[in-house]
Scaffold this motif. Structure first.
Motif: not given
Length: 381
Positions: A173, A177, A188, A216, A236, A253-254, A257
């Protein structure tokens, strides 16, 4: 109440040394150094086939069994043969490194005996590109795909040919995000393109190279013997993932997660805390998905049955060789693993970086895309 219950299960699982299903929202503790059922590889007796490398990243095999290896920071491609000196065969034009950028993925055409193409993925000063070249004229490099945003982090960069002959590309990404949920962005995503860079007619979004989205930072792509695609993904702060990839799938994502009950998103089939994984390359050998872990400094072995049931991941090589970037299966069935201790995040050891070769004494089935036990149901189709 639900959060407290999940945390209690996590605590109990760690105390008992057990793995619990990803669908339950919990994850595995460290496995043993030698895992039973990891398709019989002798992880105590590696052959060192190359030393003194600079952050090796992409790795794939020629029909004669020799390997081509991309050095991220140097922008060079090396040819590696067991028992012989490493030879530089190409320098890729336009590579601009820095951070997680540079020369990344490498893939040999599945029709190499006919077309002789070698493909590489790299960052330039402004974007991420894929080029192809032939070993008999490495200076003539043809860019077939460009445009995704590059950054100092989250470039993705893994490329691999699928059983369908198409080229699949993991693109991160770029540290933005919002790109992951935007179908107009190529970041992404996992992309699917033709060997000449065009968009295949069967892609899920007509006219678009996007195959799946909501990612991600995908750095591993591998197909099992049934032709199912699995991808590794950096989380993350909470969960790293292995996902079963389907056309048009949204992996969250985002917005999310790791595990999620949100019906808009595909849930991962395996998750780990980042300290145990930071998963990069992936490869199938028999019924085991091997995942190279960077921060976790280990090789995860994930059993996956023909029906799609995912077993408990077991850890191999824990701390033995430092950060591991890439794992691939050679034409002779041996398992090749590249370290990544000179990538700016590791502690280089004597002879680093290295490529290690592990054997079983028996020939393994070829990977589908090329020339423990886990409490989980069948993988979603």
């Amino acid at each position: 109440m639900r959060l407290r219950a999940v945390l209690a299960v996590v605590t109990l699982a760690i105390a008992l040394g057990m793995a619990v299903s990803a669908e339950a929202g919990v994850r595995t503790p460290d496995g043993s150094v030698t895992a039973a059922g990891a398709d019989g590889f002798d992880f105590a007796q590696p052959e060192v086939v190359a030393t003194g490398l600079e952050a090796p990243w992409g790795l794939d095999f020629l029909p004669d069994g020799s390997a081509l290896v991309a050095q991220r920071n140097q922008g060079t491609v090396l040819r590696v043969r067991p028992g012989q000196p490493t030879v530089q065969v190409a320098r890729i034009a336009g590579v601009v490194g820095g951070g997680e950028g540079g020369l990344l993925g490498l893939a040999v055409s599945p029709r190499y005996r006919l077309d002789r193409w070698v493909y590489v993925c790299f960052t330039t000063a402004s974007d991420i590109r894929i080029a192809r070249f032939r070993l008999n004229a490495p200076q003539r490099q043809q860019v077939i795909f460009s445009g995704p945003v590059r950054a100092s982090i989250h470039n993705g960069g893994r490329i691999a040919f699928g059983p369908d002959g198409m080229l699949y590309v993991g693109v991160g990404d770029a540290g933005v995000p919002a790109f992951a949920q935007n179908l107009a962005s190529r970041n992404g995503k996992i992309l699917r393109i033709r060997p000449n860079g065009g968009v295949p007619a069967g892609n899920p979004f007509p006219g678009s190279p996007v195959f799946s989205y909501g990612h991600r930072n995908v750095q591993g792509l591998a197909w099992d013997a049934q032709g199912r695609l699995f991808a590794t993904e950096f989380g993350q702060a909470t969960w790293d993932e292995v996902n079963r990839i389907v056309p048009g799938g949204n992996y969250g994502w985002p917005v999310v997660e790791g595990p999620s009950n949100d019906p808009r998103f595909r849930a991962p089939v395996v998750v780990w805390p980042p300290a145990q994984a930071s998963p990069s390359g992936a490869a199938f050998a028999g019924g085991t998905l091997f995942v190279a872990a960077l921060r976790g400094a280990r090789l995860w072995a994930v059993p996956i049955s023909p029906a799609g049931t995912v077993g408990t991941p077991a850890a191999e090589l824990v701390g033995a060789y430092g950060r591991l970037r890439t794992v691939e299966v050679a034409p002779d069935g041996s398992l090749w693993v590249a370290t990544s201790n000179r990538d700016g995040n590791g502690t280089p050891r004597p002879q680093d970086d290295r490529i290690l070769r592990f054997t079983t004494g028996e020939r393994q089935p070829p990977p589908a895309g090329r020339a423990g036990f886990r409490l989980a149901g069948p993988v979603q189709p």
